[in-house]
Write a protein that holds these residues in place. Sequence first.
Motif, short mmCIF file in Angstrom:
data_model
loop_
_atom_site.label_atom_id
_atom_site.label_comp_id
_atom_site.label_asym_id
_atom_site.label_seq_id
_atom_site.Cartn_x
_atom_site.Cartn_y
_atom_site.Cartn_z
N LEU A 80 -8.95 6.62 10.32
CA LEU A 80 -8.73 7.10 11.70
C LEU A 80 -9.92 6.80 12.60
CD1 LEU A 80 -7.00 10.48 10.82
CD2 LEU A 80 -5.92 8.45 11.78
N ALA A 81 -11.06 6.49 11.98
CA ALA A 81 -12.24 6.16 12.79
C ALA A 81 -12.17 4.74 13.36
CB ALA A 81 -13.50 6.31 11.94
N GLN A 82 -11.23 3.94 12.87
CA GLN A 82 -11.14 2.55 13.36
C GLN A 82 -10.69 2.53 14.82
OE1 GLN A 82 -12.27 0.06 11.34
NE2 GLN A 82 -12.74 1.84 10.08
N PRO A 83 -11.25 1.63 15.60
CA PRO A 83 -11.01 1.68 17.05
C PRO A 83 -9.55 1.51 17.47
CG PRO A 83 -12.29 -0.28 16.42
CD PRO A 83 -12.26 0.61 15.24
N ASP A 84 -8.76 0.76 16.69
CA ASP A 84 -7.37 0.52 17.13
C ASP A 84 -6.34 1.40 16.43
OD1 ASP A 84 -7.31 -1.53 19.19
OD2 ASP A 84 -8.36 -2.75 17.71
N ILE A 85 -6.78 2.28 15.53
CA ILE A 85 -5.83 3.11 14.78
C ILE A 85 -5.68 4.47 15.46
CG2 ILE A 85 -5.35 4.20 12.55
CD1 ILE A 85 -6.75 1.92 11.16
N ASP A 86 -4.45 4.74 15.90
CA ASP A 86 -4.19 5.96 16.69
C ASP A 86 -3.58 7.10 15.88
OD1 ASP A 86 -4.97 4.65 19.07
OD2 ASP A 86 -2.99 3.76 19.24
N GLY A 87 -3.57 6.97 14.58
CA GLY A 87 -3.00 8.04 13.78
C GLY A 87 -2.48 7.49 12.46
N ALA A 141 0.83 -1.23 0.00
CA ALA A 141 0.00 0.00 0.00
C ALA A 141 0.86 1.27 0.00
CB ALA A 141 -0.92 0.00 1.21
N ILE A 142 2.19 1.11 0.06
CA ILE A 142 3.04 2.30 0.17
C ILE A 142 3.34 2.87 -1.21
CG2 ILE A 142 5.31 3.17 0.85
CD1 ILE A 142 5.27 1.22 3.16
N GLY A 143 2.91 4.10 -1.43
CA GLY A 143 3.21 4.80 -2.67
C GLY A 143 2.51 4.21 -3.88
N THR A 144 1.57 3.31 -3.67
CA THR A 144 0.93 2.63 -4.79
C THR A 144 -0.47 3.16 -5.05
OG1 THR A 144 0.01 1.00 -3.26
CG2 THR A 144 2.12 0.45 -4.30
N GLY A 145 -0.98 3.96 -4.12
CA GLY A 145 -2.36 4.41 -4.25
C GLY A 145 -3.34 3.37 -3.74
N LYS A 146 -2.83 2.15 -3.45
CA LYS A 146 -3.70 1.09 -2.90
C LYS A 146 -3.68 1.20 -1.39
CE LYS A 146 -2.42 -2.51 -6.05
NZ LYS A 146 -1.47 -3.59 -6.08
N THR A 147 -4.75 1.62 -0.80
CA THR A 147 -4.80 1.70 0.66
C THR A 147 -5.39 0.40 1.18
OG1 THR A 147 -5.60 3.90 0.22
CG2 THR A 147 -5.50 3.25 2.51
N ALA A 148 -4.90 -0.05 2.32
CA ALA A 148 -5.60 -1.16 2.97
C ALA A 148 -6.99 -0.62 3.30
CB ALA A 148 -4.87 -1.57 4.23
N THR A 149 -8.01 -1.44 3.14
CA THR A 149 -9.32 -0.94 3.55
C THR A 149 -9.27 -0.67 5.05
OG1 THR A 149 -10.11 -3.15 4.05
CG2 THR A 149 -10.54 -2.33 1.82
N PRO A 150 -10.12 0.23 5.55
CA PRO A 150 -10.12 0.48 6.99
C PRO A 150 -10.27 -0.81 7.79
CG PRO A 150 -11.45 2.12 5.87
CD PRO A 150 -11.04 1.12 4.82
N GLU A 151 -11.06 -1.75 7.25
CA GLU A 151 -11.30 -3.02 7.98
C GLU A 151 -10.02 -3.85 8.05
OE1 GLU A 151 -13.23 -1.94 5.39
OE2 GLU A 151 -14.80 -1.15 6.71
N VAL A 152 -9.29 -3.92 6.92
CA VAL A 152 -8.04 -4.71 6.90
C VAL A 152 -7.01 -4.06 7.82
CG1 VAL A 152 -6.07 -5.36 5.45
CG2 VAL A 152 -8.40 -5.78 4.66
N ALA A 153 -6.89 -2.73 7.76
CA ALA A 153 -5.94 -2.02 8.62
C ALA A 153 -6.30 -2.25 10.08
CB ALA A 153 -5.96 -0.53 8.28
#
Length: 253
Positions: free
Chosen positions: A223-230, A171-183
């Motif tokens: 950032l809305a995901q419960p375990d993601i702090d930033g 997902a780095i520099g590729t424009g492919k973001t992990a979905t919020p659920e996968v992250a």
Amino acid sequence: MTMQRPLIAGNWKMHKTPQETEEFIVEFLPKLEGVEGIEVLIIPPFTSLDRAGSLLHGKSLRLGTQDMHYEAEGAFTGAISARMLKACGCSYVLVGHSERRELFHDDDTIVARKLNAVLDADLMPILCVGETLSEHDRVEEKITRQLTQDLAGIDGKVLAKMTIAYEPIWAIGTGKTATPEVAQETISMIRAWIASHYDSATAQATRVLYGGSVKPANAELLLAQPDIDGALVGGASLVAEAFGQIVDAARLQ
Ligand code: PGA
């Protein structure tokens, strides 16, 4: 987000001269007016740190560095020590970014040495972990190996004050973001690993960021995901407007 103070960090990689760094800071600082309860950090290349440090003295925008050598000084051509970085005003150090691991052969032994040197120097490490696309179906195995080796000998009290960044390499520099659920799923697995190797209080206290193609358009949901702090932001942190919008997304949480 957990109870942690969120951190939005901009990793500039090999971009911007000292002059361009100054221009960014002048444009970006007003965007932080009124921002409270969120730490914001820029991580320019070494050559921009001294200028950035002078401009940021007494300001809330923090300064970090992309790498650091583990020795204090000596015959290490091309390397930069903790003391030099502190003298420039750095407080954070990226450790084990996937580009350092892949392109500059920072293996887990070196990452662990750097992590210890950063902590010994009273600087704050951001330990980066993550899997390649081909490792994605064995993500837990990869991350567990990195955490086990990189954090060997690190005390729970120290870990609780540290920041870990989960950055799927695909997902780095590729424009492919992990979905919020996968992250969220992988970061909750990181917390579960900390809980089982330390304890649940340490797992909750450790700040864990997501990184990999974070943009203004996807920041809010991540950032809305419960375990993601930033977020650890690459490309989008080079543009003051876009980076400011990502900080704004953190304020909405
Ligand atoms: P990116 O980089 O946001 O450009 O994908 C993230 C990083 O490597 O830290």
